[in-house]
Design a protein around this motif. Structure first.
Motif, PDB file in Angstrom:
ATOM      1  N   PHE A   1      -5.906  -3.369   2.763  1.00 14.95           N
ATOM      2  CA  PHE A   1      -5.477  -2.794   4.045  1.00 14.95           C
ATOM      3  C   PHE A   1      -6.691  -2.243   4.801  1.00 14.95           C
ATOM      4  O   PHE A   1      -6.787  -1.040   5.055  1.00 14.95           O
ATOM      5  N   PRO A   2      -7.625  -3.118   5.167  1.00 17.33           N
ATOM      6  CA  PRO A   2      -8.857  -2.639   5.823  1.00 17.33           C
ATOM      7  C   PRO A   2      -8.613  -1.985   7.175  1.00 17.33           C
ATOM      8  O   PRO A   2      -9.436  -1.190   7.630  1.00 17.33           O
ATOM      9  N   ASP A   3      -7.507  -2.336   7.835  1.00 18.72           N
ATOM     10  CA  ASP A   3      -7.227  -1.783   9.156  1.00 18.72           C
ATOM     11  C   ASP A   3      -6.215  -0.648   9.108  1.00 18.72           C
ATOM     12  O   ASP A   3      -5.735  -0.186  10.154  1.00 18.72           O
ATOM     13  N   ALA A   4      -5.876  -0.182   7.903  1.00 16.27           N
ATOM     14  CA  ALA A   4      -4.900   0.901   7.777  1.00 16.27           C
ATOM     15  C   ALA A   4      -5.450   2.185   8.390  1.00 16.27           C
ATOM     16  O   ALA A   4      -6.652   2.461   8.341  1.00 16.27           O
ATOM     17  N   SER A   5      -4.581   2.966   8.966  1.00 18.15           N
ATOM     18  CA  SER A   5      -4.980   4.232   9.568  1.00 18.15           C
ATOM     19  C   SER A   5      -5.452   5.196   8.471  1.00 18.15           C
ATOM     20  O   SER A   5      -4.704   5.489   7.533  1.00 18.15           O
ATOM     21  N   PRO A   6      -6.691   5.700   8.566  1.00 15.84           N
ATOM     22  CA  PRO A   6      -7.158   6.670   7.570  1.00 15.84           C
ATOM     23  C   PRO A   6      -6.255   7.897   7.474  1.00 15.84           C
ATOM     24  O   PRO A   6      -6.032   8.417   6.380  1.00 15.84           O
ATOM     25  N   ARG A   7      -5.740   8.343   8.607  1.00 13.51           N
ATOM     26  CA  ARG A   7      -4.860   9.511   8.585  1.00 13.51           C
ATOM     27  C   ARG A   7      -3.610   9.230   7.760  1.00 13.51           C
ATOM     28  O   ARG A   7      -3.171  10.069   6.969  1.00 13.51           O
TER      29      ARG A   7
END
Length: 539
Positions: free
Chosen positions: A344-350
């Motif tokens: 999930f490289p584009d997952a939201s860090p938050r």
């Protein structure tokens, strides 16, 4: 400052070798935090000292690291992060060799507490900066996740490694093995890329002294809380104005840190080189990442304190069995740290950070609910899997978040601040969980004894007088031996054993409750974590 080398803009040759080298360094630094906890008595006997003396050596190691972490980050900026990393490894290796050969406590203190502490203060900030300098922004979450996972696995595996070494060989082999690992790291460190500043600014020695004194005083106060009491002083503990010295030490530490920041701001106003730039602490993304690091390590080290104690004392498992039971945590930790950035490289860090914090909370709550007088060791498996996943999820994001919040040339300073924050979180988590556990255990034990008709009145009165200062976390065998020596009747012994069993559970639940509360509190600070992964354009 010169810009980072060209290698940082693309995947460097030998990236896996670089990553494993840095992860090995992090593994070593974390290993000393837990590897000797199961062997304290053996080490004390071998070097001719007391258990208190060895605990003092562990405390001193933590203090040296905490005091020198921010100055250590600045050294990396001045001489080069790679050079600081390698010098730190040499100092650390010398400390490990000295510890392995230590004939007495003073030599042990010099090798373990001082040399290894100084080495760690150079190595750990450099690791943070070297990851930033060797991996492009989009690959940093994975790299930081691996490095952080290596440290957490070291803490989880420490009791197992220490137990095996002490049971079948000698505790000295652990430190001898560290020397070999250091030599391997130095060989492979040649592949690491670095960027060295062409400038040679003056070192802020006064600021370094203020910083070290502030952090050291605060952490020392926290580490003494179990012995002296947090607010109300325990019997014979030092106090001032009726308040435990712990409070005054923590306040003095905070005051010194305030003076440090004021001094740094003054240097910046005069266009002189500070130890850290105070404006960095106004960076919302950076402070958000640092806050989450603090809570992660508070909960993480609290769990690593409570669970092994429960397994080894309440359930009577050996050091080896205790270590094996903790290993499931490492499985989900590694899986989350490695796979979340990859899958999930584009997952939201938050969102990932919130999921991680919720997993920590769920692990603490599930374990609280599962604890029972008849429970066996398997009861910790699912909670530890949840905690491991939460730690891995946080590890996969936080390192990249803090470093990407500032220019790459400030990554070493960020590394120093980041590791200082994690040291504070770890110290407070262990001390808070331990003190609450003992307080709840004491209260529960005294209540059970006072309400039990099988215990004579004079015994109840004696118990209240002697145990108000807190009772240790005793196994049934230890308590039985103590009661036999005191000439207690069988009825009194049975009543005390029942009270102790229930009190132990109450103590563990109280510690887990405060860790769960810390997880809930951490959720309020996740709004400072960015929604967009580092290196991705903001939508």
């Amino acid at each position: 400052m010169t810009a980072p080398t060209a290698r940082s803009a693309e995947r460097p040759p030998g990236a896996l070798s670089v990553l494993l080298t840095l992860a090995a360094g992090q593994f070593l630094m974390a290993l000393d935090s837990s590897v000797m906890n199961v062997s304290i008595a053996t080490v004390a006997e071998d070097v001719g000292t007391t258990i208190t003396g060895i605990q003092g050596a562990i405390t001193a190691y933590t203090l040296v690291m905490a005091m020198l972490m921010i100055p250590g980050g600045k050294v990396g900026t001045l001489i080069g992060r790679k050079r600081a990393f390698m010098i730190g490894c040499c100092v650390y290796g010398a400390g490990s060799l000295t510890t392995a050969l230590a004939p007495n406590l003073p030599v042990l203190l010099f090798g373990w507490s001082f040399l290894e502490g100084v080495g760690a203060a150079l190595i750990m900030p450099a690791i943070v900066a070297l990851v930033a300098g060797n991996f492009p922004t989009e690959r940093r979450p994975m790299a930081y996740g691996v490095v952080a996972a290596a440290g957490a696995v070291a803490i989880a595996a420490g009791p197992l490694i220490g137990g095996i070494a002490t049971t079948y060989f000698s505790w000295r082999w652990v430190f001898a093995g560290e020397v070999l690992v250091v030599l391997v790291i130095l060989v492979f460190a040649r592949r690491i890329a670095d960027a060295v500043s062409e400038e040679r600014p003056r070192v802020d020695l006064f600021g370094a002294l203020l910083c070290a004194a502030g952090l050291g005083t605060f952490v020392y106060g926290v580490l003494r809380s179990g012995e002296w009491g947090w607010l109300q002083p325990k019997p014979d503990a030092p106090a001032w104005l009726g308040v435990s010295l712990v409070v005054w030490l923590m306040l003095a530490g905070l005051f010194l840190l305030w003076l440090f920041l004021r001094w740094e701001a003054r240097l910046v106003a005069r266009r002189r080189e500070p130890l850290i730039y105070p404006d960095m602490l106004r960076n919302r993304q950076l402070t958000g990442g640092l806050t989450m690091f603090f809570f992660q390590y508070l909960v993480q080290m609290g769990v690593f304190f409570v669970v092994p104690l429960y397994l080894s004392v309440a359930l009577g498992l050996s050091a080896l069995s205790t270590g094996v039971r903790i290993l499931p945590l490492s499985v989900t930790l590694l899986a989350a740290a490695l796979l979340i950035p990859r899958l999930f490289p584009d997952a939201s860090p938050r969102r990932v950070v919130r999921i991680g914090v919720l997993a920590l909370l769920a692990g603490a709550v599930v374990l609280m609910a599962a604890l029972d007088a008849d429970a066996d060791a398997a009861v910790v498996t699912i909670p530890l899997l949840l905690v491991g996943f939460g730690m891995g999820a946080l590890a996969s994001q936080l390192g990249a978040i803090t470093v990407s919040a500032v220019p790459d040339e400030q990554s070493a300073e960020v590394g120093g601040i980041q590791n200082s924050v994690t040291n504070l979180g770890a110290s407070i988590g262990t001390a808070l969980a331990g003190s609450l556990m003992i307080t709840a255990l004491t209260s529960s034990f005294l209540t059970s004894v006072e309400q039990n008709p099988a215990v004579p009145t004079e015994v109840k009165e004696q118990a209240v007088v002697q145990l108000q200062s807190g009772i240790p976390f005793l196994s049934d065998a230890q308590l039985t031996d103590a009661l036999d020596e005191a000439g207690a009747t069988q009825a009194v012994t049975d009543a005390a054993l029942d009270a102790n069993a229930e009190a132990r559970l109450d103590g563990v639940r109280a510690a887990l409750a405060i860790l769960a509360a810390a997880s809930v509190l951490a959720l309020f600070f996740t709004s400072r974590i960015p929604r967009t992964p580092p290196g991705r354009p903001t939508p």
